[in-house]
Design a protein around this motif. Structure first.
Motif, mmCIF file in Angstrom:
data_model
loop_
_atom_site.group_PDB
_atom_site.id
_atom_site.type_symbol
_atom_site.label_atom_id
_atom_site.label_comp_id
_atom_site.label_asym_id
_atom_site.label_seq_id
_atom_site.Cartn_x
_atom_site.Cartn_y
_atom_site.Cartn_z
ATOM 1 N N GLY A 195 39.486 44.209 39.435
ATOM 2 C CA GLY A 195 38.754 43.271 39.757
ATOM 3 C C GLY A 195 37.847 43.586 40.998
ATOM 4 N N ARG A 196 36.898 43.096 41.438
ATOM 5 C CA ARG A 196 35.972 43.413 42.581
ATOM 6 C C ARG A 196 36.096 41.941 43.495
ATOM 7 N NH1 ARG A 196 36.279 47.556 40.184
ATOM 8 N NH2 ARG A 196 34.526 49.001 39.936
ATOM 9 N N LEU A 197 35.781 42.029 44.750
ATOM 10 C CA LEU A 197 35.634 40.997 45.677
ATOM 11 C C LEU A 197 34.515 39.817 45.064
ATOM 12 C CD1 LEU A 197 36.268 42.763 49.125
ATOM 13 C CD2 LEU A 197 37.828 41.290 47.644
ATOM 14 N N GLY A 198 33.289 40.492 44.626
ATOM 15 C CA GLY A 198 32.205 39.881 43.971
ATOM 16 C C GLY A 198 32.163 40.404 42.622
ATOM 17 N N ILE A 199 30.950 39.614 41.796
ATOM 18 C CA ILE A 199 30.684 40.096 40.280
ATOM 19 C C ILE A 199 29.869 41.394 40.521
ATOM 20 C CG2 ILE A 199 29.485 39.449 38.354
ATOM 21 C CD1 ILE A 199 30.364 36.556 39.118
ATOM 22 N N ASP A 200 29.904 42.363 39.866
ATOM 23 C CA ASP A 200 28.889 43.534 39.842
ATOM 24 C C ASP A 200 29.089 44.132 38.556
ATOM 25 O OD1 ASP A 200 31.116 45.183 39.713
ATOM 26 O OD2 ASP A 200 31.110 45.500 41.708
ATOM 27 N N GLN A 236 31.307 31.581 34.511
ATOM 28 C CA GLN A 236 30.006 31.722 33.529
ATOM 29 C C GLN A 236 29.533 33.311 33.728
ATOM 30 O OE1 GLN A 236 27.397 28.806 35.664
ATOM 31 N NE2 GLN A 236 27.289 27.808 33.862
ATOM 32 N N ALA A 237 29.626 33.848 34.821
ATOM 33 C CA ALA A 237 29.314 35.415 34.876
ATOM 34 C C ALA A 237 30.173 36.206 33.848
ATOM 35 C CB ALA A 237 29.468 35.846 36.277
ATOM 36 N N PHE A 238 31.664 36.005 33.777
ATOM 37 C CA PHE A 238 32.592 36.535 32.945
ATOM 38 C C PHE A 238 32.371 36.131 31.662
ATOM 39 C CE2 PHE A 238 34.935 37.940 36.853
ATOM 40 C CZ PHE A 238 35.665 39.085 36.125
#
Length: 515
Positions: A195-200, A236-238
């Motif tokens: 995972g990441r701390l934010g979406i990338d 929503q992003a995932f």
């Protein structure tokens, strides 16, 4: 987590109970309060609008206007809509026809994916599966080591061919793990991804590549229930980047307002499948929308309480203990300690009591419950000799001082425990002796009544009992004149201290067979 929302909704419904009928103004005011409660709980605005609109539409329909108790009907409507917004029915895992079943975990760093992988594996092991954990998070420092430790605690195998810390190809590890699982006869594979701390884009591409490489039967999106509105945008992003089949909520024991749980399901259309409610591996279970809605509305969660008891208590031991309880004297401090430890295994006492209906109104008292009090009681009993536990009557002055020193408590606390135990023992003896209650098995009075019935009916010297017996018998072949007997009781023949309500005439009662 839902304490604030639960308190607000409970206060809204309590104000409705005094109303015999609900006007449109009452319904509007109620819906306005519900809207404020949901917004304060950090529920997404589109969800709030849809939820309140459904409640308002149904509340103005025939099911409320024609109801005998409109307030209860509104509570039922809110309960139904809460269940619907949380997913409706409990969603079960889809198992592959040809093992292994592949489950892929996705989500942001810090959501608790690695710990949740161990919880899910332990839960599946208890369902008689043989899961395999796969360390495909090769970026986060010590992620592989953490998964190995969690797997050992959960009692399951782990596949970790790469050391991680930036070394290794996660896609190759995920692909190879399927063949490894088949060789080792694991029927379920759980893949822990990075995972990441934010979406990338890099994270999304890696997750999508792992998905394409292993073709998982279930992709579970792991979301921290404490991040509030961000849970919706992340989901929503995932959904767009990777896609997922179900949601897992972590950290439901936190003090956040719980809006994520009510928002994610509605926004993504994907069901919440599991919920993690604590730090221990056993603090995990399938998500039941109806039970969660019941908790939010302070109606308790008896089914979960029963399930936890069934997991903890052995049926044979419970039957054996019930036999000791009915004997009164047979129940010792050793048995008491054993039962107390079994209850402790079910979880914190505060949580157990919180599953009882209406306990939300006693939240302040529940918060004062300290499980360490039970630990002190256990320490006192463990400081006793086997003879003292079996027969507390021998615990006199010098013994009490020794027990107090051994358990680190005062002599007064030891005295209190022994006195309370004796009182409980006497109470159990009175209860199991029947106390003269009709139909209570094993009671002395019940046995005496059976003997009298065998010898034939006798007329009591007590006029109250004689009148009652005469009215109850009604003569051979006739229906018992219970109304007449009750009427006699109403004519000043009740036992001392018992009075009938004003205007209550029992003689007016008519029973089947009476004219």
């Amino acid at each position: 987590m839902f304490e604030t929302l639960s308190d607000r909704l409970t206060s809204v419904f309590s104000s409705l109970r005094s109303k015999g009928r609900l006007s449109d103004a009452d319904i509007d005011a109620t819906c306005r309060e519900i809207r404020i409660a949901l917004l304060e709980a950090d529920v997404a605005l589109p969800v709030v609008k849809s939820f309140v609109a459904q409640i308002k539409e149904r509340a103005r329909g025939a099911e409320v206007s024609q109801a005998l108790n409109p307030a209860q009907q509104v509570v039922k409507i809110v309960n139904d809509e809460l269940i619907e917004i949380l997913g409706g029915e409990t969603r079960r895992l889809r198992l592959a026809k040809n093992p292994p079943t592949v489950i892929m975990l996705a989500g942001l760093q810090g959501a608790g994916k690695t710990t949740l992988a161990g919880k899910l594996a332990r839960w599946l092991r208890e369902q008689n599966h043989v899961p395999l954990l796969v360390a495909a998070d090769l970026q986060r420092p010590n992620a592989v080591q953490q998964l190995s430790v969690v797997a050992e605690r959960a009692g399951v195998a782990v596949y970790a061919p790469e050391p991680g810390n930036g070394v290794g190809d996660p896609i190759a590890v995920a692909r190879q793990s399927i063949d490894h699982a088949r060789r080792q006869q694991h029927d379920i594979v759980i893949i822990d991804t990075a995972g990441r701390l934010g979406i990338d884009q890099e994270m999304m591409k890696q997750a999508a590549d792992i998905r394409d490489a292993v073709s998982p039967d279930e992709v579970l999106f792991v979301v921290d229930a404490m991040i509030g509105q961000d849970a919706v945008s992340t989901a929503q992003a995932f959904m767009e980047g990777v896609g997922f089949d179900g949601v897992v909520l972590t950290k439901l024991d936190g003090d956040a307002r719980g809006g994520a749980a009510l928002s994610v399901r509605h926004i993504t259309g994907k069901p919440i499948m599991f919920a993690s409610t604590g730090e221990k591996l056993e603090d995990f279970d399938a998500f039941h929308p109806d039970r969660m809605a019941s908790r939010i509305l302070d109606m308790g969660d008896i089914l979960t309480l029963i399930e936890q008891a069934q997991k903890t208590f052995d049926e044979q031991e419970a039957a054996k203990m019930a036999g000791k309880l009915t004997s009164g004297e047979g129940f010792t401090l050793e048995d008491f300690l054993e039962q107390m430890m079994m209850v402790r295994k079910m979880g914190p006492i505060k949580n157990l009591l919180g599953m009882m209906p209406g306990m939300g109104q006693m939240r302040d008292q529940l918060n004062q419950i300290d499980d360490r009090d039970l630990d002190r009681v256990a320490a006192i009993i463990r400081s006793m000799t086997p003879a003292e536990r079996a027969d507390p009557k021998i615990i006199k002055g010098s013994r009490r001082e020794r027990i107090a020193k051994g358990s680190g408590v005062t002599v007064t606390e030891v005295n209190n425990l022994v006195v309370r135990f004796f009182e409980a023992q006497k109470m159990m003896k009175r209860v199991t002796s029947g106390m003269g209650i009709p139909g209570m098995p094993g009671g002395r009075k019940a046995k005496a009544a059976q003997k009298k019935a065998g010898k034939g009916r006798r007329v009591s010297g007590d006029p109250r009992k004689a009148a009652l017996a005469k009215g109850a018998s009604g003569g051979a072949g006739k229906s018992p004149d219970l109304g007449g007997a009750l009427g006699n009781l109403g004519a000043g023949q009740l036992p001392p201290g018992i009075e009938l309500p004003p205007g209550f005439d029992p003689s007016k009662f008519k029973f089947p067979g009476q004219k």
